[in-house]
Structure formats: structure tokens, C-alpha cells
Design a protein around this motif. Structure first.
Motif, PDB file in Angstrom:
ATOM      1  N   ARG A  18       1.978   0.582  11.173  1.00 23.33           N
ATOM      2  CA  ARG A  18       3.348  -0.452   9.387  1.00 23.33           C
ATOM      3  C   ARG A  18       3.262   0.649   8.050  1.00 23.33           C
ATOM      4  O   ARG A  18       3.644   0.499   7.341  1.00 23.33           O
ATOM      5  CB  ARG A  18       2.300  -1.443   9.688  1.00 23.33           C
ATOM      6  N   LEU A  19       2.062   0.978   7.979  1.00 26.84           N
ATOM      7  CA  LEU A  19       1.545   1.778   6.767  1.00 26.84           C
ATOM      8  C   LEU A  19       2.751   3.359   6.638  1.00 26.84           C
ATOM      9  O   LEU A  19       3.084   2.541   5.542  1.00 26.84           O
ATOM     10  CB  LEU A  19       0.197   1.601   6.352  1.00 26.84           C
ATOM     11  N   ALA A  31      -8.556   6.178   0.254  1.00 24.30           N
ATOM     12  CA  ALA A  31      -7.232   4.889   0.661  1.00 24.30           C
ATOM     13  C   ALA A  31      -6.716   4.698   1.446  1.00 24.30           C
ATOM     14  O   ALA A  31      -6.516   3.148   2.433  1.00 24.30           O
ATOM     15  CB  ALA A  31      -5.905   5.361  -0.540  1.00 24.30           C
ATOM     16  N   LEU A  32      -6.490   4.686   2.077  1.00 26.81           N
ATOM     17  CA  LEU A  32      -5.704   5.029   3.727  1.00 26.81           C
ATOM     18  C   LEU A  32      -6.776   4.552   4.664  1.00 26.81           C
ATOM     19  O   LEU A  32      -6.055   3.067   5.037  1.00 26.81           O
ATOM     20  CB  LEU A  32      -5.299   5.864   4.340  1.00 26.81           C
ATOM     21  N   TRP A  33      -8.152   4.215   4.890  1.00 22.41           N
ATOM     22  CA  TRP A  33      -9.080   3.659   5.340  1.00 22.41           C
ATOM     23  C   TRP A  33      -8.781   2.550   4.555  1.00 22.41           C
ATOM     24  O   TRP A  33      -9.914   1.529   5.092  1.00 22.41           O
ATOM     25  CB  TRP A  33     -10.739   3.972   5.147  1.00 22.41           C
ATOM     26  N   ALA A  34      -9.456   2.573   3.365  1.00 19.09           N
ATOM     27  CA  ALA A  34      -9.691   0.622   2.752  1.00 19.09           C
ATOM     28  C   ALA A  34      -8.901   0.070   2.936  1.00 19.09           C
ATOM     29  O   ALA A  34      -8.053  -1.212   2.853  1.00 19.09           O
ATOM     30  CB  ALA A  34      -9.766   1.117   1.313  1.00 19.09           C
ATOM     31  N   ALA A  35      -7.325   0.451   2.632  1.00 21.89           N
ATOM     32  CA  ALA A  35      -5.767  -0.341   3.005  1.00 21.89           C
ATOM     33  C   ALA A  35      -6.211  -0.944   4.095  1.00 21.89           C
ATOM     34  O   ALA A  35      -5.443  -2.136   4.586  1.00 21.89           O
ATOM     35  CB  ALA A  35      -4.938   0.307   2.598  1.00 21.89           C
ATOM     36  N   MET A  36      -6.661   0.199   4.999  1.00 19.80           N
ATOM     37  CA  MET A  36      -6.303  -0.548   6.523  1.00 19.80           C
ATOM     38  C   MET A  36      -7.520  -1.610   6.575  1.00 19.80           C
ATOM     39  O   MET A  36      -7.158  -2.371   7.405  1.00 19.80           O
ATOM     40  CB  MET A  36      -7.111   1.021   7.634  1.00 19.80           C
ATOM     41  N   VAL A  37      -9.163  -1.427   6.420  1.00 24.46           N
ATOM     42  CA  VAL A  37      -9.753  -2.536   6.674  1.00 24.46           C
ATOM     43  C   VAL A  37      -9.490  -3.355   5.951  1.00 24.46           C
ATOM     44  O   VAL A  37      -9.145  -4.381   6.612  1.00 24.46           O
ATOM     45  CB  VAL A  37     -11.038  -1.747   5.774  1.00 24.46           C
ATOM     46  N   ALA A  38      -9.163  -3.840   4.073  1.00 26.04           N
ATOM     47  CA  ALA A  38      -8.652  -5.024   3.892  1.00 26.04           C
ATOM     48  C   ALA A  38      -7.279  -4.935   4.243  1.00 26.04           C
ATOM     49  O   ALA A  38      -7.055  -7.113   4.374  1.00 26.04           O
ATOM     50  CB  ALA A  38      -7.627  -4.424   2.536  1.00 26.04           C
ATOM     51  N   LEU A  39      -6.716  -4.962   5.142  1.00 26.63           N
ATOM     52  CA  LEU A  39      -5.372  -5.565   5.996  1.00 26.63           C
ATOM     53  C   LEU A  39      -5.658  -6.686   7.158  1.00 26.63           C
ATOM     54  O   LEU A  39      -5.021  -7.416   7.510  1.00 26.63           O
ATOM     55  CB  LEU A  39      -4.277  -4.354   6.150  1.00 26.63           C
ATOM     56  N   CYS A  40      -7.600  -6.342   7.667  1.00 27.46           N
ATOM     57  CA  CYS A  40      -7.423  -7.304   8.577  1.00 27.46           C
ATOM     58  C   CYS A  40      -7.975  -8.020   7.701  1.00 27.46           C
ATOM     59  O   CYS A  40      -8.412  -9.666   8.293  1.00 27.46           O
ATOM     60  CB  CYS A  40      -9.395  -6.314   8.990  1.00 27.46           C
ATOM     61  N   LEU A  41      -7.529  -7.989   6.684  1.00 30.67           N
ATOM     62  CA  LEU A  41      -8.125  -9.972   5.959  1.00 30.67           C
ATOM     63  C   LEU A  41      -6.931 -10.729   5.876  1.00 30.67           C
ATOM     64  O   LEU A  41      -5.632  -9.521   5.552  1.00 30.67           O
ATOM     65  CB  LEU A  41      -8.896  -9.579   4.365  1.00 30.67           C
ATOM     66  N   GLU A  42      -6.701 -11.694   5.803  1.00 29.32           N
ATOM     67  CA  GLU A  42      -5.823 -12.846   5.403  1.00 29.32           C
ATOM     68  C   GLU A  42      -5.569 -13.632   4.500  1.00 29.32           C
ATOM     69  O   GLU A  42      -7.337 -13.850   3.355  1.00 29.32           O
ATOM     70  CB  GLU A  42      -5.544 -13.902   6.881  1.00 29.32           C
ATOM     71  N   GLY A  43      -5.023 -13.938   3.641  1.00 29.12           N
ATOM     72  CA  GLY A  43      -4.584 -14.738   2.185  1.00 29.12           C
ATOM     73  C   GLY A  43      -5.868 -14.022   0.680  1.00 29.12           C
ATOM     74  O   GLY A  43      -6.002 -13.530   0.156  1.00 29.12           O
ATOM     75  N   ASP A  44      -6.612 -15.153   1.014  1.00 29.98           N
ATOM     76  CA  ASP A  44      -7.526 -15.507  -0.266  1.00 29.98           C
ATOM     77  C   ASP A  44      -8.571 -14.479  -0.219  1.00 29.98           C
ATOM     78  O   ASP A  44      -8.529 -13.357  -0.946  1.00 29.98           O
ATOM     79  CB  ASP A  44      -8.063 -16.495  -1.038  1.00 29.98           C
ATOM     80  N   ASP A  47       0.773  -1.420   0.098  1.00 29.90           N
ATOM     81  CA  ASP A  47      -0.158   0.006  -0.162  1.00 29.90           C
ATOM     82  C   ASP A  47       0.495   1.704   0.553  1.00 29.90           C
ATOM     83  O   ASP A  47       1.781   1.306   0.825  1.00 29.90           O
ATOM     84  CB  ASP A  47      -0.714   0.173   1.221  1.00 29.90           C
ATOM     85  N   PHE A  48       0.812   2.709  -0.944  1.00 33.32           N
ATOM     86  CA  PHE A  48       0.766   3.924  -0.790  1.00 33.32           C
ATOM     87  C   PHE A  48       0.112   4.829  -1.674  1.00 33.32           C
ATOM     88  O   PHE A  48      -0.468   5.348  -1.719  1.00 33.32           O
ATOM     89  CB  PHE A  48       2.058   3.625  -2.044  1.00 33.32           C
ATOM     90  N   PRO A  49      -0.715   4.493  -0.038  1.00 38.03           N
ATOM     91  CA  PRO A  49      -2.217   5.274  -0.369  1.00 38.03           C
ATOM     92  C   PRO A  49      -2.318   6.679  -0.309  1.00 38.03           C
ATOM     93  O   PRO A  49      -0.646   7.865   0.670  1.00 38.03           O
ATOM     94  CB  PRO A  49      -2.962   5.007   1.289  1.00 38.03           C
ATOM     95  N   LEU A  50      -2.765   7.403  -0.719  1.00 39.08           N
ATOM     96  CA  LEU A  50      -2.512   8.896  -1.503  1.00 39.08           C
ATOM     97  C   LEU A  50      -3.375   9.793  -1.189  1.00 39.08           C
ATOM     98  O   LEU A  50      -3.372  10.667  -0.856  1.00 39.08           O
ATOM     99  CB  LEU A  50      -2.703   9.194  -3.391  1.00 39.08           C
ATOM    100  N   ASN A  51      -4.611   9.479   0.091  1.00 40.59           N
ATOM    101  CA  ASN A  51      -5.960  10.161   0.884  1.00 40.59           C
ATOM    102  C   ASN A  51      -6.459   9.217   1.474  1.00 40.59           C
ATOM    103  O   ASN A  51      -5.796   8.054   1.873  1.00 40.59           O
ATOM    104  CB  ASN A  51      -6.806  10.702  -0.501  1.00 40.59           C
ATOM    105  N   ALA A  52      -7.562  10.229   2.388  1.00 39.04           N
ATOM    106  CA  ALA A  52      -7.867   9.788   3.264  1.00 39.04           C
ATOM    107  C   ALA A  52      -8.659   8.391   3.016  1.00 39.04           C
ATOM    108  O   ALA A  52      -8.179   6.871   3.640  1.00 39.04           O
ATOM    109  CB  ALA A  52      -8.463  10.084   4.053  1.00 39.04           C
TER     110      ALA A  52
END
Length: 228
Positions: free
Chosen positions: A183-184, A118-131, A111-116
């Protein structure tokens, strides 16, 4: 979309140049309320430098493919970036079919979020694992225009997260996770200092920046790393 232009999030997602650092900008973005009654309090802390292995990989990297593949492709992307969406919806499926599934390429998403949003979406996605993680990325990129340009991107993002099994409590916990936020920030600072990343998508093939003009050129570059 260039990281030198930090996107100041408001209802119209207007582009605004600032004189602050990436760390300060992300701290400000993280403080933007996602919804009424929800205030994100994540703050960047002093952290140790990231240590990559000889192939440029971190232990917590999100990857697809064989770890011993002869070629490693690292993508730095923002979930709000339309060029990243095109890469994920058009090029990645072909790359997966031709190179990843055959064990010839290890694909790494960072992740290289450029706005808020994108940052939120990245943090939500990172709660998931694998596939599940990559499946949710697919949804976010396929639906990018819908959730990102909606009147309430946060609410639209929550609605999409429900497809991945999130309820309100889990969603809020993920976007307020200070460890994930830190971490981001570390990852962004590492990308800038190590590779000079300043735009998305940025592609690194076995440690070298590449800028292919379409899938055919990308495929040729990967082929050139197969050692044959």
C-alpha cells in the motif's frame, strides 16, 4: 530532501543516487535487516490502481478534522525529513488550533518515505489507528534526531514504539507486513503520477500544490478556500 536521490541506507545514512525506480528502491530498502535475526521479506506485487474520490481522498487515509470541511490539506511527508519535522512540531499545532479543530480544514497525512528508517517508521505507525497514530507521529518527529541519527536506528525506533504499546513481536510483525508495504508503494506511485510529488514535504490544498513561506501564508491560503 528530494525523492530523486534515493537514500541508500547504511550506518552513516549516506546519500546515494541510483538509477532504479521508486518501487525497486523501496523493495531494496525493505530488505535491509532491522536487527540481528530479522529479515524483512516484503515484496511489491502487482496491485490495482488506487481510486480517489472527488476530493482526492482514499478510504484508508489518515485524517484529522471534519470530513465535510471546505478545505482539504494533504501532506506527503517522510519521517526522516527535517523539514517535515519542522512542519509537524511548529506549524501543525497552530493549524490544528485555528482550522482543524473548528471543522474548517480536513488534514490528510500520507507517507512518502525517502529511506529505510522512514519506511520502517511508517510501517510501525500504520499499525496504529486514530489518535494513537497521530500521537506516535508526534513522537517520531519530536525525537527525529535521536532515533534517526543513532548508531542503531532500528533499535531506537523499537524503543520509541514501546511508548505506543509495542512489544518485539508486534514491532516485527508490523515492519514485515507485506500488505502495508504494498500500500505504501502504491501511494508513492500515485503521488508521483497524479501530483508530481518528488520531495517532502509536499502540500496539496484542495488538489493544488502550495508552497507557503511560514504559517501566516499557509493560514491565508486556507482562509481563501472557505467559500466566504
Amino acid at each position: 530532501m528530494n525523492a530523486k536521490h534515493i537514500l541508500k541506507f547504511d550506518r552513516t545514512l549516506r546519500l546515494s543516487e541510483t538509477g532504479v525506480s521508486r518501487r525497486q528502491a523501496l523493495m531494496g530498502l525493505a530488505a535491509v535487516p532491522l536487527a540481528a535475526g530479522l529479515a524483512t521479506e516484503a515484496r511489491a506485487q502487482e496491485v490495482e490502481d488506487l481510486q480517489a474520490d472527488s476530493r482526492g481522498l482514499f478510504p484508508d487515509d489518515r485524517t484529522m478534522g471534519a470530513m465535510d470541511a471546505p478545505a482539504v490539506l494533504i501532506e506527503y511527508a517522510s519521517l526522516s525529513c527535517p523539514h517535515c519535522a519542522r512542519f509537524h512540531t511548529q506549524l501543525l499545532p497552530e493549524m490544528k488550533r485555528d482550522w482543524i479543530d473548528s471543522g474548517k480544514l480536513l488534514y490528510v497525512y500520507r507517507d512518502f518515505p525517502l529511506n529505510a528508517p522512514a519506511l520502517w517508521a511508517a510501517m510501525v505507525a500504520l499499525c496504529l489507528e486514530g489518535d494513537s497514530y497521530f500521537a506516535f507521529l508526534d513522537i517520531l518527529y519530536q525525537q527525529q534526531d535521536n532515533w534517526l541519527r543513532s548508531q542503531d536506528p532500528a533499535q531506537s525506533l523499537f524503543q520509541l514504539s514501546q511508548v505506543a504499546g509495542f512489544d518485539q513481536a508486534r514491532f516485527e510483525a508490523c515492519v514485515q507486513d507485506e500488505a502495508v508495504f504494498n500500500r505504501l508503494v502504491m501511494g508513492i506511485e500515485y503521488a508521483e503520477a497524479t501530483y508530481g510529488v518528488n520531495a517532502t514535504p509536499t502540500l496539496l490544498l484542495n488538489g493544488d500544490k502550495v508552497s507557503p513561506r511560514g504559517y501566516a501564508e499557509l493560514s491565508d491560503l486556507i482562509a481563501g478556500q472557505q467559500g466566504s
